[in-house]
Write a protein that holds these residues in place. Structure first.
Motif, PDB file in Angstrom:
ATOM      1  N   LEU A 210     108.915 -87.267 -19.558  1.00 63.36           N
ATOM      2  CA  LEU A 210     109.770 -86.883 -18.434  1.00 63.36           C
ATOM      3  C   LEU A 210     109.299 -87.497 -17.130  1.00 63.36           C
ATOM      4  N   PHE A 211     108.023 -87.287 -16.796  1.00 62.39           N
ATOM      5  CA  PHE A 211     107.532 -87.716 -15.490  1.00 62.39           C
ATOM      6  C   PHE A 211     107.082 -89.178 -15.476  1.00 62.39           C
ATOM      7  N   GLY A 212     106.682 -89.711 -16.602  1.00 62.25           N
ATOM      8  CA  GLY A 212     106.204 -91.085 -16.619  1.00 62.25           C
ATOM      9  C   GLY A 212     107.259 -92.125 -16.904  1.00 62.25           C
ATOM     10  N   HIS A 213     108.381 -91.708 -17.503  1.00 64.38           N
ATOM     11  CA  HIS A 213     109.378 -92.693 -17.914  1.00 64.38           C
ATOM     12  C   HIS A 213     110.799 -92.315 -17.479  1.00 64.38           C
ATOM     13  N   VAL A 214     111.221 -91.102 -17.820  1.00 61.74           N
ATOM     14  CA  VAL A 214     112.619 -90.736 -17.565  1.00 61.74           C
ATOM     15  C   VAL A 214     112.911 -90.648 -16.076  1.00 61.74           C
ATOM     16  N   LEU A 215     112.124 -89.841 -15.361  1.00 63.52           N
ATOM     17  CA  LEU A 215     112.379 -89.695 -13.926  1.00 63.52           C
ATOM     18  C   LEU A 215     112.205 -91.014 -13.181  1.00 63.52           C
ATOM     19  N   ARG A 216     111.251 -91.807 -13.610  1.00 64.80           N
ATOM     20  CA  ARG A 216     110.997 -93.079 -12.929  1.00 64.80           C
ATOM     21  C   ARG A 216     112.185 -94.017 -13.071  1.00 64.80           C
ATOM     22  N   ASN A 217     112.802 -94.058 -14.252  1.00 61.02           N
ATOM     23  CA  ASN A 217     113.953 -94.929 -14.467  1.00 61.02           C
ATOM     24  C   ASN A 217     115.221 -94.384 -13.814  1.00 61.02           C
ATOM     25  N   ALA A 218     115.347 -93.067 -13.773  1.00 61.80           N
ATOM     26  CA  ALA A 218     116.559 -92.476 -13.209  1.00 61.80           C
ATOM     27  C   ALA A 218     116.524 -92.378 -11.698  1.00 61.80           C
ATOM     28  N   ALA A 219     115.343 -92.498 -11.086  1.00 59.23           N
ATOM     29  CA  ALA A 219     115.218 -92.277  -9.646  1.00 59.23           C
ATOM     30  C   ALA A 219     115.735 -93.451  -8.813  1.00 59.23           C
TER      31      ALA A 219
END
Length: 308
Positions: A210-219
């Motif tokens: 969540l914090f290392g990949h998903v949020l980074r790509n969606a932000a």
């Protein structure tokens, strides 16, 4: 920036009203009006006024002295700017704190009741003007609960932040709905991506995914949207200042418009434009840090027959 300079100069002079008459009052004689116009340079041809104005902006980054108080516009803006910038910074932080948890809740429960609720509430919030949101916050948190002051900025320990919280919250509630919708859509798309499935198959923890990949790509798209809405954010701050009685750039702007104080209005507009440019540039840099692909230059094509 140059377009803003041209627009604020010429558009303000199309507004009906004589600054000299506003300063001297209704009983001023024609001779005194003419003398004041000459003193203020308002009797010069419009093109000459524009050249003088442009030269002062370039050399001194100032739009001239106030027609009412005679104080430099740069000095007036710098006196009021800290309060307005404090509201902007606090509003951005609150908008992020509101948008991220709600978007995550909706994206992890797609088509559930939480998702539908999160999608409905921002749509309702987008239809409410900022001054109305500010009045509701004053009635609830300042008048009824007495948690925050009704208006003004306190000077005691912690009072400035306490005084600016409700104005910043009003601006954040107006800014958060488009951020929630954008971030939710991006999160849903990233959660369905193949690399997330691969990470889960490799038994990577959900927290790291969540914090290392998903949020980074969606932000990145949401960050771009936030920078685009900077002008709305600054304009909302100026309006909310008037509702809460805060002596910031908004109060200065409305007072200057009422008195036809051209240099001050031009100065506030110019400095707000500078802030929009800076925030947009900063958002581009942060997007490059979050997504390294944005920093990679496109390869230059080579001719087939060229030597290696």
């Amino acid at each position: 920036m140059f377009g803003v300079v041209v627009a604020v100069f010429f558009l303000l002079r199309m507004v009906p009203g004589d600054p000299a008459a506003m300063i001297l009052g209704e009983r001023a004689t024609p001779a005194s009006l003419a003398a004041l116009r000459q003193q203020l340079g308002l009797d010069l041809p419009l093109w000459q006024q524009f050249i003088d104005f442009l030269a002062r902006v370039v050399t001194q980054f100032d739009t001239g002295d106030s027609l009412v108080s005679g104080v430099s516009t740069r000095e007036l803006v710098f006196q009021r700017a800290p309060v307005s910038l404090g509201i902007v910074a606090l509003a951005v932080a609150l908008a992020i704190l509101i948008a991220v948890p709600l978007a995550l809740t909706a994206a992890r429960r797609v088509d559930g009741w939480a998702d539908h609720l999160v999608r409905i509430l921002p749509a309702a919030g987008m239809g409410m003007p900022l001054f109305w949101i500010g009045l509701l916050l004053i009635i609830l948190f300042a008048v009824q609960l007495r948690w925050f002051p009704v208006g003004g900025v306190g000077s005691g320990p912690g009072e400035p932040i306490r005084s600016l919280f409700l104005p910043a919250l009003a601006v954040a509630l107006g800014l958060a709905p488009p951020l929630i919708r954008s971030l939710r859509a991006q999160l849903v798309e990233v959660f369905d991506a193949d690399f997330v499935t691969t990470l889960r198959a490799a038994r990577v923890s959900e927290r790291r995914i969540l914090f290392g990949h998903v949020l980074r790509n969606a932000a990145v798209p949401s960050l771009t949207l936030l920078s685009v809405n900077t002008a709305y954010l600054i304009g909302g701050t100026l309006v909310v200042e008037k509702v809460f009685g805060i002596n910031g750039l908004g109060t200065l702007l409305f007072q200057s418009i009422g008195s036809r104080d051209f240099p001050v209005v031009q100065g506030v507009a110019l400095y707000c434009a500078v802030l929009v440019v800076l925030v947009t540039t900063l958002a581009g840099l942060l997007s490059g840090l979050l997504d390294p692909r944005l920093r990679v230059a496109a390869p230059v094509p080579r001719n087939q027959g060229s030597p290696q």
